[in-house]
Design an enzyme around this catalytic site. Structure first.
Site, PDB file in Angstrom:
ATOM      1  N   THR A  79     -10.404   2.122  -8.417  1.00 24.38           N
ATOM      2  CA  THR A  79     -11.275   3.289  -8.323  1.00 24.38           C
ATOM      3  C   THR A  79     -12.728   2.832  -8.329  1.00 24.38           C
ATOM      4  O   THR A  79     -13.042   1.752  -8.835  1.00 24.38           O
ATOM      5  CB  THR A  79     -11.032   4.253  -9.511  1.00 24.38           C
ATOM      6  OG1 THR A  79     -11.851   5.413  -9.360  1.00 24.38           O
ATOM      7  CG2 THR A  79     -11.324   3.604 -10.854  1.00 24.38           C
ATOM      8  N   ALA A  85      -5.499   8.878  -0.685  1.00 25.61           N
ATOM      9  CA  ALA A  85      -6.461   9.036   0.413  1.00 25.61           C
ATOM     10  C   ALA A  85      -5.947   9.874   1.587  1.00 25.61           C
ATOM     11  O   ALA A  85      -6.598   9.908   2.621  1.00 25.61           O
ATOM     12  CB  ALA A  85      -6.864   7.645   0.907  1.00 25.61           C
ATOM     13  N   ASP A 126       0.849  -1.191   0.000  1.00 31.35           N
ATOM     14  CA  ASP A 126       0.000   0.000   0.000  1.00 31.35           C
ATOM     15  C   ASP A 126       0.885   1.241   0.000  1.00 31.35           C
ATOM     16  O   ASP A 126       2.029   1.204   0.474  1.00 31.35           O
ATOM     17  CB  ASP A 126      -0.856   0.043   1.278  1.00 31.35           C
ATOM     18  CG  ASP A 126      -2.058  -0.895   1.214  1.00 31.35           C
ATOM     19  OD1 ASP A 126      -2.415  -1.364   0.121  1.00 31.35           O
ATOM     20  OD2 ASP A 126      -2.653  -1.142   2.285  1.00 31.35           O
ATOM     21  N   ARG A 163     -10.605   7.595   6.755  1.00 30.58           N
ATOM     22  CA  ARG A 163     -10.317   7.904   5.344  1.00 30.58           C
ATOM     23  C   ARG A 163     -11.531   7.607   4.475  1.00 30.58           C
ATOM     24  O   ARG A 163     -11.835   8.339   3.544  1.00 30.58           O
ATOM     25  CB  ARG A 163      -9.084   7.130   4.858  1.00 30.58           C
ATOM     26  CG  ARG A 163      -7.788   7.647   5.478  1.00 30.58           C
ATOM     27  CD  ARG A 163      -6.564   7.144   4.737  1.00 30.58           C
ATOM     28  NE  ARG A 163      -6.373   5.713   4.880  1.00 30.58           N
ATOM     29  CZ  ARG A 163      -5.796   5.131   5.936  1.00 30.58           C
ATOM     30  NH1 ARG A 163      -5.339   5.856   6.930  1.00 30.58           N
ATOM     31  NH2 ARG A 163      -5.671   3.819   5.992  1.00 30.58           N
ATOM     32  N   ARG A 164     -12.285   6.551   4.815  1.00 29.46           N
ATOM     33  CA  ARG A 164     -13.490   6.240   4.025  1.00 29.46           C
ATOM     34  C   ARG A 164     -14.558   7.314   4.241  1.00 29.46           C
ATOM     35  O   ARG A 164     -15.241   7.714   3.317  1.00 29.46           O
ATOM     36  CB  ARG A 164     -14.075   4.859   4.399  1.00 29.46           C
ATOM     37  CG  ARG A 164     -13.157   3.668   4.216  1.00 29.46           C
ATOM     38  CD  ARG A 164     -12.750   3.370   2.791  1.00 29.46           C
ATOM     39  NE  ARG A 164     -11.769   4.201   2.169  1.00 29.46           N
ATOM     40  CZ  ARG A 164     -10.430   4.111   2.309  1.00 29.46           C
ATOM     41  NH1 ARG A 164      -9.906   3.205   3.074  1.00 29.46           N
ATOM     42  NH2 ARG A 164      -9.620   4.933   1.665  1.00 29.46           N
ATOM     43  N   GLN A 222      -0.425   7.028  -6.517  1.00 30.46           N
ATOM     44  CA  GLN A 222      -1.593   7.865  -6.211  1.00 30.46           C
ATOM     45  C   GLN A 222      -1.639   9.041  -7.189  1.00 30.46           C
ATOM     46  O   GLN A 222      -0.721   9.857  -7.234  1.00 30.46           O
ATOM     47  CB  GLN A 222      -1.448   8.402  -4.785  1.00 30.46           C
ATOM     48  CG  GLN A 222      -1.362   7.320  -3.724  1.00 30.46           C
ATOM     49  CD  GLN A 222      -0.554   7.763  -2.510  1.00 30.46           C
ATOM     50  OE1 GLN A 222       0.515   8.355  -2.639  1.00 30.46           O
ATOM     51  NE2 GLN A 222      -1.048   7.464  -1.317  1.00 30.46           N
ATOM     52  N   ARG A 251      -0.903  -0.826  -8.864  1.00 28.17           N
ATOM     53  CA  ARG A 251      -2.256  -0.363  -8.521  1.00 28.17           C
ATOM     54  C   ARG A 251      -2.293   1.166  -8.611  1.00 28.17           C
ATOM     55  O   ARG A 251      -1.502   1.847  -7.968  1.00 28.17           O
ATOM     56  CB  ARG A 251      -2.608  -0.775  -7.091  1.00 28.17           C
ATOM     57  CG  ARG A 251      -3.968  -0.227  -6.630  1.00 28.17           C
ATOM     58  CD  ARG A 251      -4.147  -0.352  -5.111  1.00 28.17           C
ATOM     59  NE  ARG A 251      -4.104  -1.721  -4.665  1.00 28.17           N
ATOM     60  CZ  ARG A 251      -3.847  -2.073  -3.393  1.00 28.17           C
ATOM     61  NH1 ARG A 251      -3.610  -1.154  -2.480  1.00 28.17           N
ATOM     62  NH2 ARG A 251      -3.832  -3.340  -3.043  1.00 28.17           N
TER      63      ARG A 251
END
Ligand code: FDA
Length: 310
Positions: A228, A191, A136, A290-291, A165, A186
């Protein structure tokens, strides 16, 4: 991506202890967490993975935890991943389930050598289980060291996945470096709360950057992982896949557990590999914040739950 005062406040709060205590102890938090997190235990991770795999989806499991400040915690995070990978192998799930690891969970800020050593142990367990690991990406102060660790690991485990990102100004160049044969990358929007000096702050600029990065990755020889939920980004990915005649085994879509499950099923039913990012564990606070920051509707859902005590 939402760039607003609320987003900044939530992302700031995601790293503050006082707010953390209040959110973790609010009686309703559990209900909200359930939407985005598989559960507290490794059994929950295996159960949810096996349900998703049975429905035709692939999975990347994240053992929750970040910003570790004690070496023992870093060791136990690595041990949790090693144990998980053994269980996935035993359950016959490892051909469809990989793991995502945050280097801060295995001590990146304490000692990069320790973090590299621990994530290497996770890679050995993944190799034994015949699956993969993706690193990540966290805030921009860690981008260089994460990419260095990636390079070190790829010397022995070429299948280790990178994350980039699109909100970072540097990312298009990083994509050019990473779009090489065998390279799993990825692409997400990002975020964390980043300053203008390193990141695009207008939604349109982040989206334009995403599309430019997508074009680089899709034109390259690597394996793009399109992470996404944004319909416009998905449509652009589908356009590039068709234009480049990319075969279904040469890319995948990725989405978060609990977000747009209908779209996950639609893409999968059309023949694409869709991987769901599934977090589990009790250290869910930073992930949840973060969500909530990503989408005002999530915040409203959370606040409504606070009032109705659902
Ligand atoms: P955007 O935020 O613009 O949302 C587009 C639409 O998607 C929204 O209008 C809504 O319909 C839906 N949506 C988006 N987020 C939602 C949510 N939380 N709840 C409900 N609906 C939502 N980031 C990072 O910095 N480092 C990383 O390593 C990763 N890893 C990662 C893995 C995977 C598989 C995914 C999908 C995402 C990440 N991210 C990440 C998070 C990523 O950077 C980003 O914050 C979120 O994916 C939201 O961005 P979108 O591209 O979905 O677009």
């Amino acid at each position: 991506m939402l760039r607003s005062g609320l987003r900044t406040v939530l992302l700031h709060a995601s790293r503050r202890g006082s707010v953390r205590f209040a959110v973790e102890h609010a009686p309703i938090s559990r209900g909200v967490v359930k939407r985005f997190v598989a559960g507290d235990g490794v059994g929950d991770a295996v159960r949810v993975s096996s349900e998703l795999v049975a429905s035709g989806l692939s999975v990347s499991l994240d053992h929750l935890g970040e910003d570790t400040t004690e070496p023992e915690h870093a060791e136990s995070a690595a041990a949790a991943y090693v144990g998980l990978l053994g269980l996935l192998d035993e359950a016959g799930l490892s051909s469809h389930v990989e793991v995502s690891v945050k280097l801060s969970a295995v001590g990146q800020s304490l000692d990069r050598a320790l973090a590299t050593d621990l994530v290497r142990r996770i890679c050995v367990a993944a190799a034994d289980a015949d699956t993969t690991v993706t690193l990540d990406m966290e805030d921009h102060t860690t981008t260089d060291s994460t990419l260095e660790t990636l390079r070190d690991l790829r010397a022995d485990f070429p299948w280790v996945g990178a994350v980039v990102q699109s909100y970072l100004r540097r990312t298009e160049a990083d994509c050019r470096d990473l779009a090489v044969a065998g390279s799993r990358v990825r692409l997400c929007k990002g975020a964390y709360d980043e300053p203008d000096s390193v990141a695009f702050t207008r939604t349109e600029d982040v989206d334009d950057s995403y599309q430019r990065c997508l074009a680089v990755l899709m034109a390259g020889e690597g394996y793009p992982m399109v992470a996404t939920h944004d319909p416009a980004m998905i449509k652009e990915a589908e356009r590039l896949i068709a234009a480049g005649n990319r075969q279904p085994d040469s890319y995948e879509f990725q989405m978060l557990y609990g977000v747009r499950p209908d779209e996950q099923r639609r893409l999968s039913s059309e023949g694409a590999c869709v991987r769901v990012y599934v977090p589990y564990g009790s250290d869910w606070y930073g992930y949840l914040m973060r969500r909530l920051a990503e989408r005002p509707a999530n915040m409203r859902f959370f606040l409504r739950s606070l009032v109705t005590r659902k």
